[in-house]
Enzyme design. Structure first.
Site, PDB file in Angstrom:
ATOM      1  CB  CYS A  95      -8.489  11.950  31.205  1.00 26.67           C
ATOM      2  SG  CYS A  95      -8.568  13.580  31.315  1.00 26.67           S
ATOM      3  CG  PHE A  96      -5.072   8.180  30.398  1.00 22.77           C
ATOM      4  CD1 PHE A  96      -5.357   8.814  29.421  1.00 22.77           C
ATOM      5  CD2 PHE A  96      -3.703   7.671  30.753  1.00 22.77           C
ATOM      6  CE1 PHE A  96      -4.243   9.766  28.804  1.00 22.77           C
ATOM      7  CE2 PHE A  96      -2.742   8.488  29.877  1.00 22.77           C
ATOM      8  CZ  PHE A  96      -3.063   9.230  29.073  1.00 22.77           C
TER       9      PHE A  96
HETATM   10  C1  UDX Z   1      -3.736  12.983  30.110  1.00 21.81           C
HETATM   11  C2  UDX Z   1      -3.540  13.121  28.541  1.00 21.81           C
HETATM   12  O1  UDX Z   1      -1.852  12.956  28.567  1.00 21.81           O
HETATM   13  C3  UDX Z   1      -3.756  14.464  28.228  1.00 21.81           C
HETATM   14  O2  UDX Z   1      -3.652  14.849  26.894  1.00 21.81           O
HETATM   15  C4  UDX Z   1      -5.053  14.753  28.489  1.00 21.81           C
HETATM   16  O3  UDX Z   1      -5.707  15.955  28.061  1.00 21.81           O
HETATM   17  C5  UDX Z   1      -5.482  14.405  29.752  1.00 21.81           C
HETATM   18  O4  UDX Z   1      -5.132  13.030  30.116  1.00 21.81           O
HETATM   19  P1  UDX Z   1      -2.762  13.351  32.485  1.00 21.81           P
HETATM   20  O5  UDX Z   1      -3.836  12.231  32.760  1.00 21.81           O
HETATM   21  O6  UDX Z   1      -2.998  14.749  33.007  1.00 21.81           O
HETATM   22  O7  UDX Z   1      -3.097  13.801  30.929  1.00 21.81           O
HETATM   23  O8  UDX Z   1      -1.452  13.005  32.303  1.00 21.81           O
HETATM   24  P2  UDX Z   1      -0.370  11.957  31.933  1.00 21.81           P
HETATM   25  O9  UDX Z   1       0.864  12.632  31.634  1.00 21.81           O
HETATM   26  O10 UDX Z   1      -1.099  11.482  30.582  1.00 21.81           O
HETATM   27  O11 UDX Z   1      -0.140  10.462  32.619  1.00 21.81           O
HETATM   28  C6  UDX Z   1      -1.413   9.884  32.864  1.00 21.81           C
HETATM   29  C7  UDX Z   1      -0.835   8.690  33.933  1.00 21.81           C
HETATM   30  O12 UDX Z   1      -0.158   7.740  32.970  1.00 21.81           O
HETATM   31  C8  UDX Z   1      -0.095   9.076  35.136  1.00 21.81           C
HETATM   32  O13 UDX Z   1      -0.523   8.319  36.128  1.00 21.81           O
HETATM   33  C9  UDX Z   1       1.146   8.691  34.684  1.00 21.81           C
HETATM   34  O14 UDX Z   1       2.238   8.222  35.810  1.00 21.81           O
HETATM   35  C10 UDX Z   1       1.013   7.457  33.962  1.00 21.81           C
HETATM   36  N1  UDX Z   1       2.192   7.180  32.836  1.00 21.81           N
HETATM   37  C11 UDX Z   1       2.463   8.162  31.667  1.00 21.81           C
HETATM   38  C12 UDX Z   1       2.796   6.082  32.747  1.00 21.81           C
HETATM   39  O15 UDX Z   1       2.864   5.125  33.759  1.00 21.81           O
HETATM   40  N2  UDX Z   1       4.086   5.811  31.873  1.00 21.81           N
HETATM   41  C13 UDX Z   1       4.274   6.620  30.799  1.00 21.81           C
HETATM   42  O16 UDX Z   1       5.122   6.325  30.109  1.00 21.81           O
HETATM   43  C14 UDX Z   1       3.582   8.099  31.070  1.00 21.81           C
END
Ligand code: UDX
Ligand code: ADP
Length: 468
Positions: free
Chosen positions: A283-284
């Protein structure tokens, strides 16, 4: 549009979003028949596996939900026509990857699967049907869905076809790895649309377990945009703290201490402040690229470049970690064995989409490294598919290992790239004996205790650590 009661739900797309979301809806609404359909027969077969370890999505708690609902009122099927025909509500939860070719390539979402789903609904739906966008979509996709659905159908009289469909946006905010909890206890449920009767019908489903104050109703565009912006804000925090991690490393500060200090301010809050190897997941990156595309399209290049920087910083973080590894290993990894711990983009999922681990592994392979890759939930086939998608076979240059002990034999370095809990509980004295000295541990997730690694005689680097 008047909807009396909802007895059948159909969801198009049995992926990481459709599968868990429908499982929880079915669990919470035993009187409603929920059918998840997909064009991919293998995927549907996998969802129907008796052995719950073989279902296609690994998600803590999902097995318990399936045990209760599957076969009772939850079904996974390839019977697209019949399932749509029965449904009062059709959720569209198909993939929307970034376009690889044509206008907007590399930025805009490819919504061809959404369009195909809308056409299936237009063709097979009977009676009044609510169509709900679940996939994350570019703003104003609902308009495209509406116009496909409103195209006159030659098999249906004009009277009947008038007001047959109502389109709502109901974006999903679950995060992988915590999907079941996020679905069972959502911060909010967002419903966008202008048909109050359809909104009430969808709301009545969520009201079975979500307090009414947490169900927010907006117009369609606000709902679609809120999903993109939520993800952009979360990703922005990660890029911010990753930028700070680089500064910590050169100034003698520790990013964990900085995160804790700034997160204690309740206006900032402590979540999403963990520095790491950059964000991954489906997603991101996609959502921010979409936002960038939208802003440029609407003549807002300054806003576009503001958000673009979040993505650039993320790519830079991955690259700088790979370069640090190279530098610490005397400038070359050619022919050296490196153990990669973790291939999923985060812990508690088997999803590898946009995984930082994949990017870093590919850069190291390019430099001639030999990789032994471990992940508790990602299969060897999936790793093979991911590595081969980017380049001709890296045959003989990497191996899949079932145990961490095996991964580290004669390795020059261990790279912790996913935050799986089991990587925080390793016996470094034992592992150090198997490695080739001088050996290194690179902890990109801050999950191991530095003193344990050092007392095992290993060199140590971790993200954002200017002290060790
Ligand atoms: C994200 C959103 O959180 C969610 O609300 C949306 O519906 C879909 O996208 P997701 O991609 O499944 O969810 O996981 P998320 O927990 O958000 O982590 C995304 C990425 O960021 C991962 O690679 C994680 O390791 C990273 N991350 C997360 C960090 O590097 N640091 C953090 O503090 C949090
Ligand atoms: P997400 O993470 O958004 O759930 P996935 O890629 O995991 O995305 O899942 C999307 C699913 O949608 C895939 O299993 C794909 O086969 C399915 N799909 C795509 N287009 C259609 C369609 N027209 N009809 C039915 N299923 C579809």
């Amino acid at each position: 549009m008047k909807i009396n009661s909802i007895s059948h739900i159909c969801c198009i797309g049995a992926g990481y979003v459709g599968g868990p979301t429908m499982s929880v809806i079915a669990d919470r609404c035993p009187d409603i028949e929920v059918t998840v359909i997909d064009i991919n027969k293998d995927r549907i077969d996998a969802w129907n596996e008796k052995d719950l370890r073989k279902i296609p999505v690994y998600e803590p708690g999902l097995d318990e939900v399936l045990k209760r609902a599957r076969g009772r009122n939850l079904f996974f099927s390839t019977a697209i026509e019949a399932s749509i025909a029965k449904a009062d509500i059709v959720f569209i939860s198909v993939n929307t990857p970034i376009k690889s070719k044509g206008v907007g390539a590399g930025q805009a979402s490819d919504i061809r699967w959404v369009e195909a789903s809308a056409r299936q609904v237009a063709k097979y739906a009977k009676g009044k049907t609510i169509v709900v966008e679940k996939s994350t979509l570019p703003v104003r996709t609902a308009a495209a869905i509406k116009s496909i659905l409103e195209t006159p159908n030659k098999n249906i009289s004009e009277d009947e076809s008038c007001q047959r469909f109502s389109v709502l946006s109901n974006p999903e905010f679950l995060a992988e790895g915590t999907a079941i909890k996020d679905l069972e206890e959502p911060d909010r449920v967002l419903i966008g649309g202008d048909d109050s009767s359809a909104i009430e019908a969808l709301k009545s489903i969520y009201l079975r377990w979500v307090p009414k104050e947490q169900i927010l109703c907006t117009n369609l565009w606000s709902s679609e945009l809120s999903k993109l912006i939520s993800n952009a804000f979360l990703a922005q925090r990660i890029s911010s703290i990753n930028a700070v991690s680089a500064l910590c490393e050169v100034t003698g500060a520790d990013v964990r201490e900085v995160s804790k200090a700034i997160g204690a301010d309740h206006r900032i809050g402590k979540k999403f402040l963990e520095a790491g190897p950059g964000f991954g997941g489906s997603c991101f990156k996609k959502d921010i690229l979409n936002l960038v595309y939208l802003c440029n399209h609407f003549g807002l290049p300054e806003v576009a470049s503001y958000w673009e920087q979040v993505i650039e910083l993320n790519a830079w973080q991955q690259q700088r970690i790979y370069r640090t590894i190279l530098h610490k290993l005397f400038g070359t990894v050619n022919g050296k064995k490196l153990a990669i711990l973790g291939f999923a983009f985060k812990a508690d999922t088997n999803d590898t989409r946009e995984s930082p681990s994949l990017r870093i592994a590919l850069d190291l392979l390019e430099e001639g490294a030999l990789l032994s890759i471990h992940d508790p939930k990602v299969s060897e086939d999936k790793i093979f598919e991911d590595l081969n998608r980017n380049e001709a076979a890296w045959e003989g240059k990497w191996s899949y290992v079932k145990t961490i002990s095996e991964a580290v034999i004669e390795a020059d370095a261990v790279l912790i790239l996913t935050d799986w809990k089991e990587y925080a509980e390793l016996d470094w004295f034992d592992l150090a004996k198997k490695m080739r000295a001088p050996a290194w541990v690179f902890d990109t997730r801050s999950i191991v205790e530095p003193s344990q690694i050092k007392s095992a005689g290993l060199n140590f680097w971790r993200v954002g650590d200017g002290v060790n």
